[in-house]
Design an enzyme around this catalytic site. Structure first.
Site, short mmCIF file in Angstrom:
data_model
loop_
_atom_site.label_atom_id
_atom_site.label_comp_id
_atom_site.label_asym_id
_atom_site.label_seq_id
_atom_site.Cartn_x
_atom_site.Cartn_y
_atom_site.Cartn_z
N HIS A 1 -7.19 -9.35 -37.09
CA HIS A 1 -8.53 -9.99 -37.21
C HIS A 1 -9.62 -9.50 -37.36
O HIS A 1 -10.79 -10.01 -37.59
CB HIS A 1 -8.64 -10.55 -35.51
CG HIS A 1 -7.78 -11.68 -35.15
ND1 HIS A 1 -6.45 -11.49 -34.94
CD2 HIS A 1 -8.02 -12.93 -35.05
CE1 HIS A 1 -5.91 -12.62 -34.68
NE2 HIS A 1 -6.70 -13.67 -34.84
N GLU B 1 3.39 0.74 -11.65
CA GLU B 1 4.93 0.53 -11.26
C GLU B 1 5.84 1.49 -11.84
O GLU B 1 6.78 1.31 -12.41
CB GLU B 1 5.34 -0.82 -11.80
CG GLU B 1 4.78 -2.14 -11.06
CD GLU B 1 5.21 -2.00 -9.62
OE1 GLU B 1 6.12 -1.52 -9.25
OE2 GLU B 1 4.23 -2.73 -8.85
N GLU C 1 -1.81 6.90 -3.10
CA GLU C 1 -3.01 7.72 -2.52
C GLU C 1 -3.82 8.40 -3.35
O GLU C 1 -3.28 8.92 -4.54
CB GLU C 1 -2.58 8.63 -1.52
CG GLU C 1 -2.08 7.49 -0.28
CD GLU C 1 -1.32 8.65 1.04
OE1 GLU C 1 -1.60 10.17 0.87
OE2 GLU C 1 -0.68 8.20 1.79
N ALA D 1 0.90 -1.30 0.01
CA ALA D 1 0.10 -0.11 0.09
C ALA D 1 0.87 1.19 -0.14
O ALA D 1 1.40 1.59 0.96
CB ALA D 1 -1.03 -0.01 1.16
N SER E 1 4.98 5.41 -17.98
CA SER E 1 6.04 5.64 -19.16
C SER E 1 6.82 6.95 -19.12
O SER E 1 7.90 7.02 -19.15
CB SER E 1 5.29 5.33 -20.32
OG SER E 1 4.65 4.30 -20.55
N ALA F 1 -1.39 11.22 -4.25
CA ALA F 1 0.18 10.76 -4.43
C ALA F 1 0.21 9.25 -5.19
O ALA F 1 0.07 8.27 -4.62
CB ALA F 1 0.64 10.52 -2.77
#
Length: 387
Positions: A342, A367, A127, A124, A370, A130
């Site tokens: 497709h 994580e 926020e 954790a 970019s 943040a």
């Protein structure tokens, strides 16, 4: 550099891929359509993963893990990344390696049960105010004698609903820096059921259905000092020491999904006929396949070179940033092009392509966005010449 796999590495790849195809693929559609990973399904697959030796394989051998080097671990992550994220992350769990930073007592309470599959953890940090700027966090920890009192809110906390405890990073003070005051951060173990700690449902996410996020609320949550992970005010040091390789893990799982999408595109281009011939013979399709394969190979090389350097002790922040940036951006490109090849069928949930396409979007955000990765890379380039 030898780019070939050892016999052991190839065996791990084959074993993991077989597990993914036989035990995870059959449940993807259920999880995707319901948006829920059933508890009984989680436990069923987890038991099979433990029996197959794939559970907690990221951990060192001395704590009960597989003891894989970084390159082999990334090969394992790449294969798991082919499947729905909720299935491979929650059912073939990889406890956070930040647990290795705990004391002996904390390892007994948290690490070893996670390795055995008896407990699950979550991290954790984020926020509402943040995200990329973790120093901007407002959730606080204030010392009160030998205890600490936690207050505030965390959100976007992955799989907290399945976790037994959270590793929470809280603002615990301030210090002077060249840019003025900045917050000190301390990490805490917080068990579910602790008074003042509440986990509630988070947001519905377009990416990674079944892989839930939660909101964590702290209301005068009192913890003894024994619940601190690392040292007081040293939470960032703990995070930076133990969580760096998670960017490589994200990159590796993106490689697996991109390979799956590309294979579908190749097979469809070889089978589908329009205007009297296979569509793969049209330059508009064949050149897409060539670009997809080239981008995928480039990302592979960046991810595994960074893994190789990680094992050698020479990896840099920009190495991991480049790997994460390239792999996540590549996946978005490959998924989009696979759907284009497709046509309308690519958007139907009979195929995994629309899922891979949706899931790709979050990889460029979590994580480290970019933009953050580009900042890390450009900062290193400029520093080299005194900029």
């Amino acid at each position: 550099m030898n780019f070939g796999l050892s016999e052991e590495q190839q065996a791990i790849v084959d074993t993991t891929r077989a597990f993914v195809e036989n035990e995870l693929y059959p449940h993807e559609l259920e999880v995707e359509r319901s948006g829920v990973l059933r508890k009984d399904l989680l436990e069923e697959i987890k038991a099979k993963a433990i029996q197959a030796g794939l559970y907690a394989a990221n951990m060192p051998a001395e704590v009960g893990g597989a003891g894989l080097d970084t390159v082999t671990w990334l090969l394992y992550e790449k294969e798991l990344g082919r499947a729905n994220y909720a299935l491979h992350w929650n059912c073939v769990a990889r406890p956070s390696n930040i647990l290795l930073a705990g004391t002996d007592e904390q390892k007994e309470k948290y690490l070893y049960p996670c390795v055995r599959g008896e407990k699950a953890d979550c991290l954790a940090m984020t926020e509402p105010g943040a995200g990329s700027d973790l120093r901007g966090m407002k959730a606080s920890a204030v010392q009160d004698g030998d205890d600490w009192i936690l207050n505030g809110t965390k959100h976007f906390i992955s799989h907290a609903d399945h976790a037994d405890f959270a590793i929470c990073f809280m603002a615990s003070g301030e210090e002077d820096s060249p840019r003025g005051k900045r917050k000190k951060i301390t990490a805490f173990f917080v068990d579910k059921g602790t008074p003042g700690f509440t986990v509630r449902d988070g947001y519905r996410n377009v990416s990674h259905r079944g892989y839930s996020n939660s909101v964590l609320e702290f209301d005068d949550c009192r913890l003894p000092k024994e619940q601190i992970l690392g040292e007081v005010h040293k939470g960032f040091e703990v995070a930076n020491s133990w969580l760096g390789a998670t960017r490589l893990q994200v990159g590796a799982t993106c490689l697996g999904r991109a390979e799956r999408a590309l294979q579908h595109a190749i097979e469809y281009a070889a089978e589908r006929r329009q205007f009297g011939q296979q569509i793969g013979k049209f330059q508009g399709v064949s050149f897409k396949l060539a670009d997809m394969a080239t981008e995928l190979k480039a990302a592979n090389l960046l991810v595994f070179e960074a893994g190789w350097k990680y094992d050698a002790g020479t990896v840099t922040d920009e190495d991991m940033a480049m790997a994460k940036l390239k792999a996540t951006e590549m996946l978005a490109f490959v998924a989009d092009e696979a759907i284009q090849i497709h046509g309308g069928m690519g958007l139907m949930d009979d195929l995994p392509l629309e899922r891979i396409w949706r899931d790709a979007r979050v990889e460029r955000i979590w994580e480290g966005t970019s933009e953050i990765q580009r900042h890390i890379i450009s900062r290193a380039l400029l520093r080299a010449v005194g900029g």
